[in-house]
Design a protein around this motif. Structure first.
Motif, short mmCIF file in Angstrom:
data_model
loop_
_atom_site.label_atom_id
_atom_site.label_comp_id
_atom_site.label_asym_id
_atom_site.label_seq_id
_atom_site.Cartn_x
_atom_site.Cartn_y
_atom_site.Cartn_z
N LEU A 114 38.75 40.24 46.48
CA LEU A 114 39.67 39.85 45.64
C LEU A 114 39.17 39.09 44.49
CD1 LEU A 114 43.07 39.78 47.70
CD2 LEU A 114 42.62 41.59 45.97
N THR A 115 38.22 38.05 45.05
CA THR A 115 37.83 37.05 43.81
C THR A 115 36.97 37.73 43.10
OG1 THR A 115 38.44 35.12 45.23
CG2 THR A 115 36.76 34.92 43.61
N GLU A 116 35.94 38.59 43.72
CA GLU A 116 34.88 39.32 42.76
C GLU A 116 35.89 40.08 41.82
OE1 GLU A 116 31.64 38.66 43.02
OE2 GLU A 116 32.26 37.11 44.18
N ALA A 117 36.88 40.88 42.51
CA ALA A 117 37.47 41.59 41.49
C ALA A 117 38.15 41.19 40.40
CB ALA A 117 38.62 42.31 42.10
N PHE A 118 38.56 39.68 40.91
CA PHE A 118 39.31 38.87 39.60
C PHE A 118 38.37 38.45 38.53
CE2 PHE A 118 39.91 34.54 37.91
CZ PHE A 118 41.08 34.71 37.56
N ILE A 119 37.07 38.28 39.01
CA ILE A 119 36.07 38.00 38.03
C ILE A 119 35.71 39.13 37.05
CG2 ILE A 119 33.52 37.21 37.87
CD1 ILE A 119 34.07 35.47 40.44
N ASP A 120 35.73 40.30 37.63
CA ASP A 120 35.30 41.52 36.57
C ASP A 120 36.58 42.06 36.23
OD1 ASP A 120 36.57 43.34 38.73
OD2 ASP A 120 34.48 43.50 39.62
N GLY A 121 37.71 41.41 36.64
CA GLY A 121 38.96 41.94 35.89
C GLY A 121 39.82 43.16 36.49
N THR A 122 39.56 43.48 37.76
CA THR A 122 39.97 44.64 38.14
C THR A 122 40.94 44.00 39.61
OG1 THR A 122 38.10 44.77 39.83
CG2 THR A 122 38.03 46.03 37.61
N TRP A 123 41.34 42.68 39.43
CA TRP A 123 41.80 42.37 40.81
C TRP A 123 43.04 42.86 41.03
CZ3 TRP A 123 46.43 39.27 41.46
CH2 TRP A 123 46.86 38.79 40.27
N LYS A 124 43.87 43.26 40.05
CA LYS A 124 45.30 43.89 40.33
C LYS A 124 45.01 45.15 41.03
CE LYS A 124 47.68 41.51 36.83
NZ LYS A 124 48.29 41.51 35.42
N GLU A 125 44.05 46.16 40.93
CA GLU A 125 43.98 47.14 41.34
C GLU A 125 43.13 47.04 42.95
OE1 GLU A 125 42.90 46.38 38.59
OE2 GLU A 125 42.83 48.27 37.02
N LYS A 126 42.40 46.05 42.86
CA LYS A 126 41.85 45.65 44.56
C LYS A 126 43.12 45.08 45.31
CE LYS A 126 38.26 45.91 45.50
NZ LYS A 126 37.30 46.72 46.16
N LEU A 127 43.92 44.43 44.62
CA LEU A 127 45.02 43.71 45.25
C LEU A 127 45.94 44.73 46.14
CD1 LEU A 127 46.53 41.11 46.32
CD2 LEU A 127 48.00 41.41 44.05
N ALA A 128 46.28 46.01 45.39
CA ALA A 128 47.01 47.16 45.91
C ALA A 128 46.43 47.68 47.21
CB ALA A 128 47.11 48.01 44.73
N GLU A 129 44.98 47.74 46.88
CA GLU A 129 44.16 48.40 48.08
C GLU A 129 44.14 47.45 49.21
OE1 GLU A 129 40.09 49.00 46.93
OE2 GLU A 129 40.45 50.16 45.12
N VAL A 130 44.08 45.97 49.05
CA VAL A 130 44.04 45.06 50.18
C VAL A 130 45.53 45.11 50.88
CG1 VAL A 130 44.17 42.74 50.82
CG2 VAL A 130 42.17 43.69 49.38
N ALA A 131 46.76 45.21 49.91
CA ALA A 131 47.87 45.30 50.54
C ALA A 131 48.05 46.70 51.28
CB ALA A 131 49.07 45.14 49.14
N ALA A 132 47.75 47.76 50.82
CA ALA A 132 47.85 48.85 51.57
C ALA A 132 47.15 48.76 52.87
CB ALA A 132 47.36 50.18 50.72
N SER A 133 45.84 48.36 53.02
CA SER A 133 44.99 47.96 54.44
C SER A 133 45.72 47.13 55.42
CB SER A 133 43.73 47.49 54.15
OG SER A 133 43.74 46.37 53.57
N ARG A 134 46.52 46.15 54.53
CA ARG A 134 47.30 45.13 55.62
C ARG A 134 48.43 45.72 56.11
NH1 ARG A 134 46.80 39.00 53.97
NH2 ARG A 134 49.11 39.01 53.98
N ALA A 135 49.06 46.80 55.42
CA ALA A 135 50.39 47.27 55.84
C ALA A 135 50.00 48.15 56.78
CB ALA A 135 51.05 48.03 54.46
N VAL A 136 48.87 49.09 56.76
CA VAL A 136 48.46 49.88 57.77
C VAL A 136 48.05 49.04 59.15
CG1 VAL A 136 46.53 51.21 58.68
CG2 VAL A 136 47.59 51.54 56.43
N ALA A 137 47.52 47.97 58.78
CA ALA A 137 47.09 46.96 60.06
C ALA A 137 48.36 46.40 60.79
CB ALA A 137 46.02 46.07 59.64
N GLY A 138 49.47 46.20 59.92
CA GLY A 138 50.56 45.60 60.40
C GLY A 138 50.47 44.11 60.14
N GLY A 139 49.79 43.60 59.05
CA GLY A 139 49.66 42.10 58.82
C GLY A 139 49.94 41.91 57.47
#
Length: 382
Positions: free
Chosen positions: A357-382
């Protein structure tokens, strides 16, 4: 060439010393020769593109001195890896004491403790004036652990002066929704709370705990016992000042465990003050658990690091991420850098996710990456 990043230091102790030394150390290097940085470039800013323009402290040996000399004054005892730091032109101003000084420290030798200057203390208007006149863009909080009132005082000053805020200490500002909303409403970025070391006790403890989770290993009990000889450890002999510190460090480990460890079975925090260690921090870490077939195991680790340069390696990136947000007009909590750089961010992520997420923040794409991480956390139940 981009403009310099203008910062103010609240507290000119060992951590500030390592940061100021590091700015000059890397200013004289090129990317090919630089060792010890997570990023050489963040948004076009190199590690040497930071200028200290204001500073506050309460010690009589530092107040009135140029920052370049104050960083080497007692009771600072960190490693000197860049002895020739040019004058910054920024004199250390008398700070506001409030709860920033613990009375038990008066019982120790002058070379080991703070010597509060008997000078008038600035009010909020005076601090704000100094920050504005210096052109400060980002305020870094380096107050002692337990400085609850003092941290809130300077956070308020940063808001009123129109500055971003990097909260390196375990007083909850970024992770307090009320403060977070105020910085967001002002359009000012904040990173916090409680900086992680580059390769320190808590990041190592987190990594090993997360490894247990990934490998299907149950952690039944664990401790992290730390000793050191700097003013941070001396200050923390006053156990009443440790509540937020222990909570910050403990939650950093709990947040990556496969299931929450019972409170009686986890201990994470400072253990004792050993003067001759100076700024060297020694961590004794133990993990006990069960593997396949409920077969028990235990791990013991001893880690020895110079404490303050370990912090500065992260702070130099936090400052540049905060400036990047200012350039982009982003206010409020910077969640990716907070999660990657701090022990007690508003939202905890695993270090792998926080890194991405921090690498994505630096290159300006963190909001898209955040959605991916949130989806993977939801699938993992965490």
């Amino acid at each position: 060439m981009r403009e310099k990043i203008k910062i103010a230091l609240i507290g000119v102790g060992n951590c500030a010393s390592s940061l100021v030394q590091g700015i000059e150390y890397y200013r004289l290097k090129n990317p090919q020769d630089a060792v010890g940085l997570m990023h050489w470039d963040i948004g076009g800013y190199g590690p040497g593109d930071i200028d200290v323009v204001a500073a506050f402290d309460i010690d009589q040996r530092k107040v009135g001195c140029d920052v370049s000399r104050a960083i080497f004054a007692p009771p600072n005892c960190t490693a000197v890896f860049c002895p020739e730091v040019p004058d910054t032109g920024a004199l250390v101003h008398m700070g506001r004491v409030l709860d920033g000084y613990s009375e038990h420290m008066a019982d120790y030798p002058d070379a080991r403790t703070f010597l509060p200057a008997q000078l008038p203390q600035p009010d909020q208007a005076e601090v704000v004036r100094i920050l504005r006149e210096a052109g400060t863009q980002i305020v870094l909080n380096y107050l002692p652990v337990g400085s609850e009132e003092a941290t809130r005082f300077y956070a308020e000053c940063a808001l009123r002066a129109g500055c971003g805020f990097v909260n390196n200490m375990p007083v909850f500002i970024a992770s307090d929704p009320a403060w977070a909303k105020r910085f967001e409403a002002a359009g000012l970025p904040i990173i916090g709370d409680d900086i992680k070391a580059q390769f320190g006790a808590t990041i190592t403890h987190r990594t090993l705990t997360d490894l247990c989770r990934k490998r299907g290993v149950t952690v039944d009990r664990t401790y992290q016992l730390n000793t050191g000889g700097n003013t941070d450890f001396l200050n923390m002999l006053n156990l009443t000042r440790l509540k937020s510190k222990k909570r910050s460090k403990t939650e950093a480990v709990q947040s990556v465990a496969s299931s929450r460890i019972d409170d009686d079975n986890i201990h994470v925090g400072p253990s004792d003050y050993v003067p001759w260690q100076n700024d060297n921090k020694v961590c004794f870490l133990r993990i006990e658990g069960r593997m396949f077939g409920d077969v028990p195991f235990n791990l013991e680790l001893r880690l020895s690091v110079e404490d303050s340069p370990n912090s500065a390696g992260v702070a130099i990136d936090a400052v540049r991420c905060c400036k990047l947000a200012l350039d982009r007009g982003e206010g409020g909590v910077l969640h990716p850098p907070s999660a990657f750089f701090c022990k007690h961010p508003p939202v905890q992520y695993t270090d792998d996710d926080a890194y991405r997420l921090t690498e994505a923040f630096i290159d300006g794409t963190w909001k898209e990456k955040l959605a991916e991480v949130a989806a993977s956390r939801a699938v993992a139940g965490g």
